[in-house]
Design a protein around this motif. Sequence first.
Motif, PDB file in Angstrom:
ATOM      1  N   LEU A  37     -59.741  76.044  37.220  1.00 51.18           N
ATOM      2  CA  LEU A  37     -60.906  75.937  38.093  1.00 51.18           C
ATOM      3  C   LEU A  37     -61.421  74.511  38.012  1.00 51.18           C
ATOM      4  O   LEU A  37     -61.846  74.066  36.952  1.00 51.18           O
ATOM      5  N   TRP A  38     -61.328  73.811  39.125  1.00 50.83           N
ATOM      6  CA  TRP A  38     -61.801  72.433  39.200  1.00 50.83           C
ATOM      7  C   TRP A  38     -62.929  72.380  40.208  1.00 50.83           C
ATOM      8  O   TRP A  38     -62.820  72.903  41.313  1.00 50.83           O
ATOM      9  N   SER A  39     -64.038  71.740  39.831  1.00 47.87           N
ATOM     10  CA  SER A  39     -65.178  71.636  40.736  1.00 47.87           C
ATOM     11  C   SER A  39     -65.737  70.220  40.718  1.00 47.87           C
ATOM     12  O   SER A  39     -65.372  69.398  39.878  1.00 47.87           O
ATOM     13  N   TRP A  40     -66.625  69.962  41.664  1.00 48.32           N
ATOM     14  CA  TRP A  40     -67.232  68.644  41.781  1.00 48.32           C
ATOM     15  C   TRP A  40     -68.499  68.765  42.605  1.00 48.32           C
ATOM     16  O   TRP A  40     -68.564  69.549  43.540  1.00 48.32           O
ATOM     17  N   PHE A  41     -69.500  67.976  42.261  1.00 48.32           N
ATOM     18  CA  PHE A  41     -70.718  67.846  43.049  1.00 48.32           C
ATOM     19  C   PHE A  41     -70.788  66.418  43.552  1.00 48.32           C
ATOM     20  O   PHE A  41     -70.436  65.483  42.826  1.00 48.32           O
ATOM     21  N   LYS A  42     -71.245  66.245  44.775  1.00 46.54           N
ATOM     22  CA  LYS A  42     -71.321  64.913  45.372  1.00 46.54           C
ATOM     23  C   LYS A  42     -72.599  64.824  46.208  1.00 46.54           C
ATOM     24  O   LYS A  42     -72.879  65.700  47.029  1.00 46.54           O
ATOM     25  N   ASP A  43     -73.379  63.759  45.982  1.00 43.52           N
ATOM     26  CA  ASP A  43     -74.578  63.514  46.773  1.00 43.52           C
ATOM     27  C   ASP A  43     -74.184  62.835  48.075  1.00 43.52           C
ATOM     28  O   ASP A  43     -73.387  61.886  48.072  1.00 43.52           O
TER      29      ASP A  43
END
Length: 110
Positions: A26-32
């Motif tokens: 499970l790979w995730s990322w948050f980006k503004d």
Amino acid sequence: MIKKFIPIVLCLLSGSVLAEGKPPELWSWFKDLNKSKEACQIQSSYSLKVLGLENQVENEHGIYGNVRSNRVVVKCIGMSPNKSKLMVAVAGHNRDSVELVRNKIIDSIK
């Protein structure tokens, strides 16, 4: 915001991703982003179609679908009228594939 993320991850991990019986990557990322939530959603939907997302479902919780054997969810969260946060999560059994799909999605949404 994290509490809203948990049900999305649970949906992501359900179904075909768990079919092999071993825990998926499970790979995730948050980006503004410097764009509205609506603009984020439009660009996300378009980018996922270009990537070849199959079985695409869009609802109030995000955009879901499959890229080959990977399960994908993308969610846009409004922070202010002209700012949003992009959340991307990809799950699957092949580490390289999961990372590649996650990175392609993140790079395509600016």
